[in-house]
Design an enzyme around this catalytic site. Structure first.
Site, PDB file in Angstrom:
ATOM      1  N   GLN A  51       0.850  -1.187   0.000  1.00  0.00           N
ATOM      2  CA  GLN A  51       0.000   0.000   0.000  1.00  0.00           C
ATOM      3  C   GLN A  51       0.886   1.237   0.000  1.00  0.00           C
ATOM      4  OE1 GLN A  51      -3.111  -0.548   2.801  1.00  0.00           O
ATOM      5  NE2 GLN A  51      -3.833   1.555   2.740  1.00  0.00           N
ATOM      6  N   SER A  87       4.626  -5.860   3.204  1.00  0.00           N
ATOM      7  CA  SER A  87       3.289  -5.820   3.804  1.00  0.00           C
ATOM      8  C   SER A  87       2.271  -6.500   2.892  1.00  0.00           C
ATOM      9  CB  SER A  87       2.899  -4.370   4.135  1.00  0.00           C
ATOM     10  OG  SER A  87       1.699  -4.339   4.875  1.00  0.00           O
ATOM     11  N   LEU A  88       1.327  -5.743   2.318  1.00  0.00           N
ATOM     12  CA  LEU A  88       0.384  -6.314   1.352  1.00  0.00           C
ATOM     13  C   LEU A  88       1.119  -7.109   0.269  1.00  0.00           C
ATOM     14  CD1 LEU A  88      -2.254  -6.437  -0.451  1.00  0.00           C
ATOM     15  CD2 LEU A  88      -1.369  -4.310  -1.449  1.00  0.00           C
ATOM     16  N   GLN A 140       1.430 -11.302  10.772  1.00  0.00           N
ATOM     17  CA  GLN A 140       2.037 -10.208  10.012  1.00  0.00           C
ATOM     18  C   GLN A 140       1.476  -8.834  10.370  1.00  0.00           C
ATOM     19  OE1 GLN A 140       0.606  -8.894   6.470  1.00  0.00           O
ATOM     20  NE2 GLN A 140       2.440  -9.124   5.229  1.00  0.00           N
ATOM     21  N   HIS A 160       0.701  -2.816  11.313  1.00  0.00           N
ATOM     22  CA  HIS A 160       1.883  -3.526  11.829  1.00  0.00           C
ATOM     23  C   HIS A 160       2.237  -3.072  13.247  1.00  0.00           C
ATOM     24  CE1 HIS A 160       2.409  -5.511   8.018  1.00  0.00           C
ATOM     25  NE2 HIS A 160       2.226  -4.356   7.431  1.00  0.00           N
ATOM     26  N   ARG A 215      -8.851  -8.802   4.491  1.00  0.00           N
ATOM     27  CA  ARG A 215      -7.787  -8.195   5.299  1.00  0.00           C
ATOM     28  C   ARG A 215      -7.957  -6.682   5.376  1.00  0.00           C
ATOM     29  NH1 ARG A 215      -2.463  -6.009   3.924  1.00  0.00           N
ATOM     30  NH2 ARG A 215      -0.848  -6.594   5.455  1.00  0.00           N
TER      31      ARG A 215
END
Length: 305
Positions: A11, A93-94, A247, A198, A118
């Protein structure tokens, strides 16, 4: 010896128009976007190509949009170029979900639906516990830890030796800015995201995601995926599932992931997806590595050497 890694952005890499020239000029990419529209039941492709940016940037839209565009870039490169095989994949991340699709661990359609779930869970968690993410420019891990100690924030991304992102509650953002200034951080940039990703503020999202993952089919990764939470490769189904479960509340160890791959003699990194965020970070971590980016048709004919 295979010395190449494929990497995928998260993102923040989005822009209006991403993927459009690939859609128009490359059948393999067009097929990816058309399949995504079919799976999701709305024209995600149109949102990628035409915007508006405000709608594209919403978490529930941008996460599937970046995943789809990144896979379209990969499939276009596979179709149009003599692409070297990957020894590892990794995503920020993503982007880890995209890496799992590229590695054969997640089916594209299933990954797309999972990422939509998510993103909704992350939005709900952010609504319940408002938070922010701040990029500390000129700050490595140790300096960032000092800022966190003084402000109650926590490290959420270890991106490069000179860029660390911290996350925390909105009401403590002033403390974080003050702590950064007191400790000599060169610059603090608030990220345009909807919550403190996160970090512990995503615990409710992580619980919901664990439940969603229980219904998802995960296969052994054909190409090992270097994970965000551990900065080590995984191929095993249970380890992949565990990584996705944890995660959201753990920091993205991007710098350490790249350093691990360098230690395994990887010297070529190809970023697939909109923008060149990871290309820039990898250049700062490994100035001597070959770093390439595939984000549109102009990049499809380059030589990987």
């Amino acid at each position: 010896m295979n010395n190449t890694a494929y990497v995928f952005p998260g993102q923040g890499a989005q822009k209006v128009g991403m993927g459009l020239d690939l859609y128009q000029n490359c059948p393999a990419a067009r097929q990816v976007f058309d399949r995504a529209d079919e799976v999701l039941g709305f024209e995600l492709s149109k949102l990628c190509f035409e915007g508006p940016l405000e709608k594209l940037t919403l978490t529930q839209n941008v996460q599937p949009a970046v995943l789809v565009t990144s896979i379209a870039c990969l499939e276009a490169a596979r179709a149009e170029n003599d692409l070297p095989p990957a020894r590892f994949t990794a995503g920020h991340s993503l982007g880890e979900y995209t890496a799992l699709v590229a590695s054969g661990a997640l089916d594209f359609a299933e990954a797309l639906k999972l990422v939509v779930t998510r993103s909704r869970l992350m939005e709900s968690a952010a609504d319940a516990s408002p938070g922010v993410m701040l990029a500390l420019i000129g700050a490595g891990e140790e300096l960032a830890r000092q800022v966190c100690k003084k402000s109650g924030f926590e490290i959420s991304n270890l991106n490069s030796p000179q860029q660390t992102v911290i996350s925390g509650p909105t009401h403590s953002a002033g403390k974080a800015f003050d702590a950064a200034a007191d400790l000599g951080v060169r610059k603090v940039i608030p990220l345009t995201v909807s919550g403190a990703f996160h970090s512990r503020l995503m615990r409710s999202a992580a619980r919901g995601l664990k439940e969603a993952l229980s219904a998802v089919t995960i296969k052994p990764a054909v190409v090992p995926v270097v994970t965000n939470a551990g900065a080590k490769p995984v191929s095993d189904i249970q380890k992949i599932r565990k990584e996705l479960e944890i995660q959201l509340t753990r920091p993205v160890l991007w710098q350490k992931s790249v350093e691990y791959m360098l230690g395994q003699n990887i010297d070529t990194f190809i970023e697939f997806g909109p923008g060149n965020v990871l290309t820039g970070l990898i250049k700062r971590i490994a100035p001597d590595a070959g770093v390439y980016n595939v984000s549109d048709c102009n990049n499809l004919k380059q030589k990987w050497s």
